[in-house]
Write an enzyme that holds these catalytic residues in place. Structure first.
Site, PDB file in Angstrom:
ATOM      1  N   ASP A  12       0.870  -1.164   0.000  1.00  0.00           N
ATOM      2  CA  ASP A  12       0.000   0.000   0.000  1.00  0.00           C
ATOM      3  C   ASP A  12       0.912   1.220   0.000  1.00  0.00           C
ATOM      4  O   ASP A  12       2.081   1.138   0.403  1.00  0.00           O
ATOM      5  CB  ASP A  12      -0.888  -0.048   1.249  1.00  0.00           C
ATOM      6  CG  ASP A  12      -1.685   1.216   1.453  1.00  0.00           C
ATOM      7  OD1 ASP A  12      -2.350   1.668   0.503  1.00  0.00           O
ATOM      8  OD2 ASP A  12      -1.622   1.770   2.569  1.00  0.00           O
ATOM      9  N   ASP A 169      -1.883  -0.860   5.904  1.00  0.00           N
ATOM     10  CA  ASP A 169      -2.195  -0.307   7.233  1.00  0.00           C
ATOM     11  C   ASP A 169      -3.690  -0.085   7.425  1.00  0.00           C
ATOM     12  O   ASP A 169      -4.101   0.700   8.273  1.00  0.00           O
ATOM     13  CB  ASP A 169      -1.451   1.026   7.450  1.00  0.00           C
ATOM     14  CG  ASP A 169      -1.997   2.155   6.587  1.00  0.00           C
ATOM     15  OD1 ASP A 169      -2.421   1.887   5.430  1.00  0.00           O
ATOM     16  OD2 ASP A 169      -2.017   3.307   7.061  1.00  0.00           O
TER      17      ASP A 169
END
Length: 229
Positions: A12, A169
């Site tokens: 990410d 996250d």
């Protein structure tokens, strides 16, 4: 999970690979200033960064996405951000040795983000990240938590999804990784808000710091100098 290194890494972007909160906080507070409001504390904004521009507008002005003025406020925020996406943003300290070692060893890695390409591509370019693939929010019809971008990234890297770590996250990162058949790797140093319940996420492995992630994937200093030939 076994101790073997994965064949490929997929990250990410915001809150996992790159700390983009400083520049997004600047844009959020520019929106506040435009409306005659005092700046918000940095940590308050940081916790919302992974939730996107609409969440930052709601945080800044209290305007829900259904509010008539939300769209214009979001445009203002994104224009302010787009003018300088990499003034303060940086790769999380502690990840640089991992990326260097991975590149030197010619191991594939890439980025799968829900950030639009108009912001993701200039950011990645400004930081000189030599990724093998970048898939942004508008590159495919579907985005995370759908697994389609992760599967497409693995296809472009020429690696089986089961041999990939997807590192993120946010809950949607873990959901996408699991649905893609990848190892779901979560980082606590990212943008996790107080209202979230990360201990309930479908995670294969947690890392508290960038350094611990690097150590797990490339544990010795000697390994950092892998020959490039």
């Amino acid at each position: 999970m076994s101790g073997a290194r994965p064949a490929a890494l997929l990250f990410d972007l915001d809150g996992t690979l790159v700390d983009t909160a400083p520049d997004l906080a600047q844009a959020t507070n520019a929106l506040r200033t435009h409306h005659g409001l005092a700046p918000l504390p940095y940590e308050t904004i940081r916790a919302q960064v992974s939730n996107g521009g609409s969440a930052l507008v709601e945080l800044a002005l209290g305007l829900a996405p259904t509010h008539a003025d939300h769209g214009e406020a979001r445009r203002f925020l994104l224009e302010a951000y787009g003018r300088d996406v990499a003034r303060y943003s940086h790769v999380f300290p502690g990840l640089e040795p991992l990326l260097k070692a991975w590149d030197n060893a010619h191991r594939p890695w890439g980025i799968v983000t829900n950030k639009p390409r108009a912001y993701a591509a200039p950011l990645v370019e400004a930081l000189n990240l030599t990724h093998g693939v970048l898939l942004a929010a508008d590159d495919l019809p579907l985005k995370k938590p759908d697994p389609a971008p992760l599967l497409e990234a693995a296809r472009r890297l020429g690696v089986a999804p089961t041999d990939c770590w997807y590192i993120g996250d946010h809950l949607r990162d873990m959901q996408a990784a699991r649905a893609a058949g990848m190892h779901a790797i979560a980082v606590r140093y990212g943008y996790i808000g107080d209202a979230e319940t990360p201990d309930t996420w479908p995670v294969d492995r947690w890392f508290e710091t960038p350094e611990s992630l690097t150590q797990a994937l490339w544990p010795s200093e000697g390994d950092m100098a892998v020959p490039s030939g």
